[in-house]
Design a protein around this motif. Structure first.
Motif, PDB file in Angstrom:
ATOM      1  N   HIS A   1       0.833  -1.192   0.000  1.00  0.00           N
ATOM      2  CA  HIS A   1       0.000   0.000   0.000  1.00  0.00           C
ATOM      3  C   HIS A   1       0.869   1.245   0.000  1.00  0.00           C
ATOM      4  O   HIS A   1       1.899   1.312   0.668  1.00  0.00           O
ATOM      5  CB  HIS A   1      -0.903   0.013   1.238  1.00  0.00           C
ATOM      6  CG  HIS A   1      -1.793  -1.189   1.331  1.00  0.00           C
ATOM      7  ND1 HIS A   1      -2.822  -1.429   0.459  1.00  0.00           N
ATOM      8  CD2 HIS A   1      -1.792  -2.239   2.182  1.00  0.00           C
ATOM      9  CE1 HIS A   1      -3.429  -2.555   0.774  1.00  0.00           C
ATOM     10  NE2 HIS A   1      -2.811  -3.081   1.820  1.00  0.00           N
ATOM     11  N   SER A   2       0.422   2.255  -0.749  1.00  0.00           N
ATOM     12  CA  SER A   2       1.144   3.523  -0.770  1.00  0.00           C
ATOM     13  C   SER A   2       0.861   4.288   0.517  1.00  0.00           C
ATOM     14  O   SER A   2      -0.144   4.054   1.196  1.00  0.00           O
ATOM     15  CB  SER A   2       0.719   4.353  -1.978  1.00  0.00           C
ATOM     16  OG  SER A   2      -0.614   4.809  -1.811  1.00  0.00           O
ATOM     17  N   LEU A   3       1.738   5.219   0.840  1.00  0.00           N
ATOM     18  CA  LEU A   3       1.567   6.023   2.047  1.00  0.00           C
ATOM     19  C   LEU A   3       0.299   6.866   1.970  1.00  0.00           C
ATOM     20  O   LEU A   3      -0.418   7.010   2.957  1.00  0.00           O
ATOM     21  CB  LEU A   3       2.800   6.899   2.292  1.00  0.00           C
ATOM     22  CG  LEU A   3       2.774   7.734   3.569  1.00  0.00           C
ATOM     23  CD1 LEU A   3       2.601   6.844   4.795  1.00  0.00           C
ATOM     24  CD2 LEU A   3       4.036   8.559   3.676  1.00  0.00           C
ATOM     25  N   LEU A   4       0.000   7.407   0.791  1.00  0.00           N
ATOM     26  CA  LEU A   4      -1.213   8.214   0.633  1.00  0.00           C
ATOM     27  C   LEU A   4      -2.458   7.376   0.907  1.00  0.00           C
ATOM     28  O   LEU A   4      -3.369   7.823   1.606  1.00  0.00           O
ATOM     29  CB  LEU A   4      -1.265   8.815  -0.772  1.00  0.00           C
ATOM     30  CG  LEU A   4      -2.483   9.679  -1.061  1.00  0.00           C
ATOM     31  CD1 LEU A   4      -2.538  10.870  -0.107  1.00  0.00           C
ATOM     32  CD2 LEU A   4      -2.485  10.133  -2.501  1.00  0.00           C
ATOM     33  N   LEU A   5      -2.487   6.151   0.386  1.00  0.00           N
ATOM     34  CA  LEU A   5      -3.623   5.264   0.644  1.00  0.00           C
ATOM     35  C   LEU A   5      -3.735   4.951   2.128  1.00  0.00           C
ATOM     36  O   LEU A   5      -4.836   4.980   2.688  1.00  0.00           O
ATOM     37  CB  LEU A   5      -3.483   3.964  -0.141  1.00  0.00           C
ATOM     38  CG  LEU A   5      -4.511   2.899   0.241  1.00  0.00           C
ATOM     39  CD1 LEU A   5      -5.877   3.272  -0.287  1.00  0.00           C
ATOM     40  CD2 LEU A   5      -4.084   1.552  -0.212  1.00  0.00           C
ATOM     41  N   LEU A   6      -2.611   4.675   2.773  1.00  0.00           N
ATOM     42  CA  LEU A   6      -2.644   4.370   4.200  1.00  0.00           C
ATOM     43  C   LEU A   6      -3.153   5.567   5.005  1.00  0.00           C
ATOM     44  O   LEU A   6      -3.899   5.404   5.970  1.00  0.00           O
ATOM     45  CB  LEU A   6      -1.264   3.944   4.681  1.00  0.00           C
ATOM     46  CG  LEU A   6      -0.744   2.613   4.133  1.00  0.00           C
ATOM     47  CD1 LEU A   6       0.684   2.377   4.578  1.00  0.00           C
ATOM     48  CD2 LEU A   6      -1.644   1.467   4.551  1.00  0.00           C
ATOM     49  N   MET A   7      -2.766   6.770   4.600  1.00  0.00           N
ATOM     50  CA  MET A   7      -3.229   7.969   5.305  1.00  0.00           C
ATOM     51  C   MET A   7      -4.723   8.205   5.059  1.00  0.00           C
ATOM     52  O   MET A   7      -5.451   8.620   5.974  1.00  0.00           O
ATOM     53  CB  MET A   7      -2.393   9.167   4.904  1.00  0.00           C
ATOM     54  CG  MET A   7      -0.956   9.075   5.417  1.00  0.00           C
ATOM     55  SD  MET A   7       0.102  10.386   4.845  1.00  0.00           S
ATOM     56  CE  MET A   7      -0.355  11.675   5.991  1.00  0.00           C
ATOM     57  N   LEU A   8      -5.199   7.946   3.843  1.00  0.00           N
ATOM     58  CA  LEU A   8      -6.632   8.081   3.568  1.00  0.00           C
ATOM     59  C   LEU A   8      -7.438   7.050   4.355  1.00  0.00           C
ATOM     60  O   LEU A   8      -8.517   7.357   4.882  1.00  0.00           O
ATOM     61  CB  LEU A   8      -6.904   7.957   2.071  1.00  0.00           C
ATOM     62  CG  LEU A   8      -6.461   9.137   1.224  1.00  0.00           C
ATOM     63  CD1 LEU A   8      -6.630   8.827  -0.262  1.00  0.00           C
ATOM     64  CD2 LEU A   8      -7.225  10.390   1.605  1.00  0.00           C
ATOM     65  N   MET A   9      -6.930   5.839   4.429  1.00  0.00           N
ATOM     66  CA  MET A   9      -7.583   4.819   5.256  1.00  0.00           C
ATOM     67  C   MET A   9      -7.545   5.227   6.730  1.00  0.00           C
ATOM     68  O   MET A   9      -8.465   4.949   7.486  1.00  0.00           O
ATOM     69  CB  MET A   9      -6.922   3.456   5.073  1.00  0.00           C
ATOM     70  CG  MET A   9      -7.219   2.803   3.776  1.00  0.00           C
ATOM     71  SD  MET A   9      -8.980   2.426   3.646  1.00  0.00           S
ATOM     72  CE  MET A   9      -9.107   2.172   1.910  1.00  0.00           C
ATOM     73  N   GLY A  10      -6.471   5.894   7.124  1.00  0.00           N
ATOM     74  CA  GLY A  10      -6.382   6.418   8.483  1.00  0.00           C
ATOM     75  C   GLY A  10      -7.465   7.443   8.755  1.00  0.00           C
ATOM     76  O   GLY A  10      -8.083   7.445   9.818  1.00  0.00           O
TER      77      GLY A  10
ATOM     78  N   ALA B   1       4.629  -3.024   9.090  1.00  0.00           N
ATOM     79  CA  ALA B   1       3.384  -3.591   9.623  1.00  0.00           C
ATOM     80  C   ALA B   1       2.257  -3.537   8.609  1.00  0.00           C
ATOM     81  O   ALA B   1       1.314  -4.321   8.682  1.00  0.00           O
ATOM     82  CB  ALA B   1       2.971  -2.843  10.888  1.00  0.00           C
ATOM     83  N   ALA B   2       2.342  -2.642   7.633  1.00  0.00           N
ATOM     84  CA  ALA B   2       1.279  -2.497   6.645  1.00  0.00           C
ATOM     85  C   ALA B   2       1.408  -3.497   5.504  1.00  0.00           C
ATOM     86  O   ALA B   2       0.519  -3.593   4.668  1.00  0.00           O
ATOM     87  CB  ALA B   2       1.272  -1.073   6.089  1.00  0.00           C
ATOM     88  N   SER B   3       2.493  -4.224   5.472  1.00  0.00           N
ATOM     89  CA  SER B   3       2.655  -5.207   4.407  1.00  0.00           C
ATOM     90  C   SER B   3       1.990  -6.510   4.819  1.00  0.00           C
ATOM     91  O   SER B   3       1.785  -6.789   5.989  1.00  0.00           O
ATOM     92  CB  SER B   3       4.137  -5.434   4.115  1.00  0.00           C
ATOM     93  OG  SER B   3       4.771  -5.972   5.249  1.00  0.00           O
ATOM     94  N   GLY B   4       1.682  -7.290   3.838  1.00  0.00           N
ATOM     95  CA  GLY B   4       1.043  -8.566   4.120  1.00  0.00           C
ATOM     96  C   GLY B   4      -0.458  -8.424   4.262  1.00  0.00           C
ATOM     97  O   GLY B   4      -1.046  -7.403   3.926  1.00  0.00           O
ATOM     98  N   SER B   5      -1.050  -9.468   4.740  1.00  0.00           N
ATOM     99  CA  SER B   5      -2.494  -9.460   4.952  1.00  0.00           C
ATOM    100  C   SER B   5      -2.825 -10.497   6.009  1.00  0.00           C
ATOM    101  O   SER B   5      -1.956 -11.214   6.488  1.00  0.00           O
ATOM    102  CB  SER B   5      -3.231  -9.777   3.647  1.00  0.00           C
ATOM    103  OG  SER B   5      -2.876 -11.066   3.206  1.00  0.00           O
ATOM    104  N   GLY B   6      -4.073 -10.540   6.374  1.00  0.00           N
ATOM    105  CA  GLY B   6      -4.527 -11.549   7.307  1.00  0.00           C
ATOM    106  C   GLY B   6      -4.306 -11.198   8.767  1.00  0.00           C
ATOM    107  O   GLY B   6      -4.120 -10.042   9.139  1.00  0.00           O
ATOM    108  N   THR B   7      -4.302 -12.232   9.563  1.00  0.00           N
ATOM    109  CA  THR B   7      -4.233 -12.071  11.008  1.00  0.00           C
ATOM    110  C   THR B   7      -2.906 -11.494  11.471  1.00  0.00           C
ATOM    111  O   THR B   7      -2.866 -10.722  12.418  1.00  0.00           O
ATOM    112  CB  THR B   7      -4.476 -13.435  11.692  1.00  0.00           C
ATOM    113  OG1 THR B   7      -5.695 -13.982  11.202  1.00  0.00           O
ATOM    114  CG2 THR B   7      -4.559 -13.283  13.188  1.00  0.00           C
TER     115      THR B   7
END
Length: 165
Positions: free
Chosen positions: A13-22, A89-95
């Motif tokens: 995920h890009s930083l901009l996407l992570l901030m928008l999700m934030g 921490a933002a990489s990957g998926s799941g539990t």
């Protein structure tokens, strides 16, 4: 030989996407936290009628929502997403990603609350036991944010994966 499909790689995920999700997570978390804290505080007041409790709740809700936004906004948009991306921490998926988000958010929110206490202690010392309660509440609000944040990222990943098919 039949070729097997390679498992989908973990989304980056890009930083901009992570901030928008934030930002979206902050909005959801702030409303949940404000309404929950008010409902819990109104339930502890004895001797009030249902009508006055509802009126107090309605009167206090705007202030509680503003306070929750002030608590969640800086951390949820400007500090947590870049830190999560930097630490991986933002990489990957799941539990595993959820657990990384939860531990990171709980630690960050708790550190913020501790910093506030360190700054404000000389000015207005808190009664005994209040600081511990507030640190626990801060960590739990970080956990709430992390769960909402991860759920939104999962939903986005699911929708993108679905549209690729």
């Amino acid at each position: 030989m039949a070729s097997q499909d390679a498992p989908p790689s973990a989304p980056s995920h890009s930083l901009l996407l992570l901030m928008l999700m934030g930002l979206l997570s902050v909005t959801i978390s702030a409303f949940i936290a404000a309404t929950t804290m008010l409902a819990l505080s109104e339930g502890q007041i004895s001797g009030t009628t249902a009508g006055s409790a509802v009126q107090n709740y309605a009167d206090d809700l705007p202030t509680a929502v503003i306070a929750a936004f002030l608590w969640f906004l800086p951390m949820g948009i400007f500090i947590f997403p870049p830190t999560a991306k930097f630490l991986g921490a933002a990489s990957g998926s799941g539990t595993l990603r959820l657990l990384k988000f939860v531990f990171l958010a709980a630690a960050m929110w708790c550190l913020l609350a501790e910093a506030i206490y360190l700054v404000l202690s000389p000015l207005a010392p808190a009664p005994p036991g209040v600081q511990r309660h507030d640190l626990i509440s801060a960590a739990l609000s970080g956990v709430l944010f992390a769960i909402v944040y991860d759920l939104l990222l999962r939903r986005r990943d699911y929708l993108l994966d679905r549209s690729r098919r």
